[in-house]
Design a protein around this motif. Structure first.
Motif, PDB file in Angstrom:
ATOM      1  N   GLN A   8      39.267  35.164  33.900  1.00  0.00           N
ATOM      2  CA  GLN A   8      38.310  34.990  32.821  1.00  0.00           C
ATOM      3  C   GLN A   8      37.025  34.285  33.271  1.00  0.00           C
ATOM      4  N   LYS A   9      36.970  33.873  34.530  1.00  0.00           N
ATOM      5  CA  LYS A   9      35.759  33.247  35.035  1.00  0.00           C
ATOM      6  C   LYS A   9      34.622  34.262  35.079  1.00  0.00           C
ATOM      7  N   ASP A  10      33.379  33.773  35.057  1.00  0.00           N
ATOM      8  CA  ASP A  10      32.249  34.688  35.222  1.00  0.00           C
ATOM      9  C   ASP A  10      32.298  35.260  36.638  1.00  0.00           C
ATOM     10  N   LYS A  11      31.573  36.349  36.853  1.00  0.00           N
ATOM     11  CA  LYS A  11      31.687  37.122  38.091  1.00  0.00           C
ATOM     12  C   LYS A  11      31.414  36.277  39.327  1.00  0.00           C
ATOM     13  N   GLU A  12      30.364  35.448  39.297  1.00  0.00           N
ATOM     14  CA  GLU A  12      30.004  34.663  40.474  1.00  0.00           C
ATOM     15  C   GLU A  12      31.032  33.592  40.761  1.00  0.00           C
ATOM     16  N   GLY A  59      36.569  40.855  50.385  1.00  0.00           N
ATOM     17  CA  GLY A  59      35.391  40.615  49.562  1.00  0.00           C
ATOM     18  C   GLY A  59      34.496  41.802  49.338  1.00  0.00           C
ATOM     19  N   ALA A  60      34.858  43.006  49.833  1.00  0.00           N
ATOM     20  CA  ALA A  60      34.071  44.210  49.550  1.00  0.00           C
ATOM     21  C   ALA A  60      34.179  44.532  48.060  1.00  0.00           C
ATOM     22  N   GLU A  61      33.058  44.938  47.454  1.00  0.00           N
ATOM     23  CA  GLU A  61      33.071  45.216  46.017  1.00  0.00           C
ATOM     24  C   GLU A  61      32.482  46.573  45.646  1.00  0.00           C
ATOM     25  N   ASN A  62      32.074  47.381  46.638  1.00  0.00           N
ATOM     26  CA  ASN A  62      31.493  48.691  46.333  1.00  0.00           C
ATOM     27  C   ASN A  62      32.104  49.737  47.258  1.00  0.00           C
ATOM     28  N   ARG A  97      44.920  49.718  41.471  1.00  0.00           N
ATOM     29  CA  ARG A  97      45.475  48.563  42.178  1.00  0.00           C
ATOM     30  C   ARG A  97      44.391  47.582  42.612  1.00  0.00           C
ATOM     31  N   MET A  98      43.270  48.128  43.080  1.00  0.00           N
ATOM     32  CA  MET A  98      42.220  47.232  43.567  1.00  0.00           C
ATOM     33  C   MET A  98      41.597  46.442  42.424  1.00  0.00           C
ATOM     34  N   LEU A  99      41.529  47.033  41.257  1.00  0.00           N
ATOM     35  CA  LEU A  99      41.021  46.287  40.095  1.00  0.00           C
ATOM     36  C   LEU A  99      41.975  45.170  39.685  1.00  0.00           C
ATOM     37  N   HIS A 104      36.205  42.947  39.391  1.00  0.00           N
ATOM     38  CA  HIS A 104      34.772  43.223  39.464  1.00  0.00           C
ATOM     39  C   HIS A 104      34.434  44.260  40.536  1.00  0.00           C
ATOM     40  N   VAL A 105      35.430  44.763  41.246  1.00  0.00           N
ATOM     41  CA  VAL A 105      35.159  45.763  42.279  1.00  0.00           C
ATOM     42  C   VAL A 105      34.713  47.063  41.621  1.00  0.00           C
ATOM     43  N   ALA A 106      33.703  47.708  42.212  1.00  0.00           N
ATOM     44  CA  ALA A 106      33.197  48.993  41.700  1.00  0.00           C
ATOM     45  C   ALA A 106      33.703  50.098  42.612  1.00  0.00           C
ATOM     46  N   ILE A 107      34.550  50.971  42.072  1.00  0.00           N
ATOM     47  CA  ILE A 107      35.159  52.032  42.863  1.00  0.00           C
ATOM     48  C   ILE A 107      34.864  53.377  42.204  1.00  0.00           C
TER      49      ILE A 107
END
Length: 587
Positions: A8-12, A59-62, A97-99, A104-107
């Motif tokens: 529930q934390k903000d993205k950063e 830490g990859a997100e895209n 699974r990655m979500l 916050h990962v964009a796949i």
């Protein structure tokens, strides 16, 4: 289910906590680079699947995931799946699974895998590419080769993985170096088309990186084994090696081009594998036999290459035309825009999409020599077939930019000859039917060659709505009339060939008044890419003078664009019937 407080934390705040234990080994700037990087994973099975989770946990997100497979039970020994995943698409399972690891990962998921129709866009999007395409079959090998072709053209780095027994070989093809040859010149298109896939793989893997246990496996393959054995420990090894390379290359560190780890050789005691002189000699002989097999001749090309190539094709959307080429719009009517853009002005990505559009149409109607397409791994004509002065005539839907029709006004062959000169360059129609084809056509003899053009690549989208389909056809003819009437081109005549009930009927219907020449046998060689176009079809050479264009008829046909659907289709049927009768009267 109640979410964990950390989710529930903000993205950063989440990302800072998520990557906290990387600190000290991965700097803040390196972490930022990884987070922002666009990473394409081509193939999500044994090797590709192992790298996805390591990258996300790092830490990859895209990520873009491309794989056309779904899970089978025999994948469970090495792939990141559970029994409830059997039958599910691999890209969908990984996205889910990655979500669960990082919400916050964009796949983006591409369930057709790498295809001729998405590879340019995916490679353009990517900052780095992980090539884990399954090459145990011919189709996978073709797409691997295509992926590298596009990566080389766009100067993107590619990390590959090959798991063999308990070993992992990870070569790097850093096409950011513009001097690097495609796959380091280890494979050609002809090789990919004709070699056994494992034979091709053996060309890509140096002898010293093939573990001894693979010799028996290759022998079993040659004896008819229809699958390749793979181990979890080797597949998962790629996750570690590949992710390390991704992180280093994104952050500008130099890396080794050839990376190899053999777990059994590394970890088993040496005395457990002491070889006698006889065993060493046998091993050397096996390597020589493997290299002879790998470098041996291929067989026949796959007759289903074209079928695979066009299976998932959908006409592209080109909304950029309205934004980038407003001055090149010829006409706009009935929700359709017609553009005339020279090759020197047009972005090459769009040029390739146009060539692909035409090629798929020709493949579907049987105009393409399937063997030649397969041997060249051709999904469209090479860009080199276009001349800078060729003009692309493009029709697109005003609502969504969908490509509706495409043709080419070919560049002038010469500005220093007359049509009747025996030494002038030959048109394509003359290459197909003979240089003497127009010898008796006195109306063309004295014209400057630059004033005589040839129509090329006339293709339309396959539309379900007959009225829209009719309007597209009329608009294409109207666009040609507008284009060739422009004085800067100085066009006075056309030559070419076409089927009587398609191209020639449409030209007659619009008032272009084509003059048919007697039927001839094609002179093209049997292995010519377009030889099937002339087999068993009434393809006639023709010529026409633009001064003989029936302007009133052309105006009447263009006016049909504004009619309601039923009236349009009724009048169109009558007009086309009359055009057919006019053609028959010439024969």
């Amino acid at each position: 289910m109640t979410q964990h407080p950390d989710v529930q934390k903000d993205k950063e705040s989440f990302y800072q906590e998520f990557t906290l234990r990387n600190a000290g080994f991965i700097s803040d700037s390196e972490q930022h680079t990884l987070r922002q990087a666009h990473i394409l994973i081509a193939g999500c099975g044994s090797t590709g699947g192992s790298v996805i989770e390591v990258l996300v946990r790092s830490g990859a997100e895209n990520l873009a995931l491309a794989d056309n497979g779904s899970y089978e039970l025999n994948n469970a020994n090495r792939q990141n799946m559970v029994l409830t995943d059997v039958g599910r698409a691999k890209v969908d399972v990984f996205a889910e699974r990655m979500l669960q690891i990082n919400p916050h990962v964009a796949i983006s998921c591409h369930a057709h895998g790498i295809t001729p129709d998405n590879v340019d866009e995916l490679v353009q999007w990517a900052d780095i590419i992980v090539d884990a395409v399954d090459v145990t079959g011919r189709s996978g090998l073709e797409m691997k080769f295509l992926l590298h072709q596009v990566a080389q053209r766009q100067h993107k780095a590619v990390i590959c993985g090959y798991d063999m027994a308990a070993a992992q070989y990870v070569p790097v093809f850093d096409y950011r170096d513009e001097q690097l040859a495609l796959l380091d010149n280890l494979l050609t298109a002809e090789d990919v088309a004709t070699l056994d896939p494992l034979q091709a793989c053996a060309r890509l893997i140096p002898d010293e990186f093939i573990p001894p246990q693979m010799f028996a496996e290759l022998e079993r393959h040659q004896q008819g084994k229809d699958y390749t054995s793979q181990l979890c420990l080797a597949a998962n090894l790629f996750g570690v090696l590949g992710s390390t390379l991704v992180l280093d290359m994104l952050n500008g560190r130099p890396v080794c081009n050839d990376n190899y780890v053999d777990l059994w050789s590394l970890m088993r005691r040496p005395q457990a594998d002491v070889q006698t002189d006889e065993q060493q000699q046998q091993r050397q002989q096996q390597r020589q036999q493997l290299r002879a097999w790998a470098n041996g001749p291929g067989g026949d090309s796959d007759p289903f290459f074209l079928d695979r190539s066009v299976r998932h094709y959908q006409p592209p959307h080109l909304p950029s035309l309205a934004v980038d080429y407003p001055q090149q719009r010829l006409h706009q009517a009935a929700g359709i825009s017609a553009y005339a853009i020279s090759q020197r002005q047009l972005d090459n990505t769009i040029s390739r999409q146009l060539l692909r559009f035409a090629f798929v149409h020709y493949a579907r109607v049987g105009f393409i020599n399937a063997d030649q397409a397969a041997r060249g791994l051709l999904h469209h004509e090479p860009l080199q077939q276009l001349h800078d002065d060729d003009v692309h005539i493009i029709l697109s839907d005003d609502n969504n930019g969908q490509l509706l029709a495409y043709s080419t006004l070919k560049a002038p062959l010469s500005d220093s000859h007359r049509f009747g000169d025996s030494q002038r360059p030959a048109f394509a129609v003359e290459q197909a039917f003979g240089r003497d084809l127009y010898q008796q056509t006195d109306a063309l003899a004295d014209l400057p060659l630059a004033a005589v053009r040839e129509i090329g690549r006339v293709t339309k989208a396959e539309l379900d709505d007959p009225a829209t389909n009719a309007r597209v056809g009329i608009m294409l003819l109207h666009a040609y009339r507008l284009l060739v009437s422009q004085p800067q081109y100085g066009i006075r005549a056309f030559v070419g060939d076409g089927e009587k009930q398609v191209t020639l009927r449409n030209l007659t219907f619009y008032g272009f008044n084509p003059q048919l020449l007697p039927a001839r046998q094609s002179l093209l060689a049997d292995d010519h890419l377009y030889q099937p176009r002339y087999q068993g079809r009434d393809v006639r050479p023709f010529w026409l003078l633009l001064e003989q264009l029936d302007q009133q008829r052309a105006n009447d046909v263009s006016a049909l664009l504004q009619l309601d659907d039923d009236t349009l289709l009724s009048r169109l049927a009558s007009s086309r019937s009359n055009a057919t009768k006019e053609l028959e009267a010439q024969l």
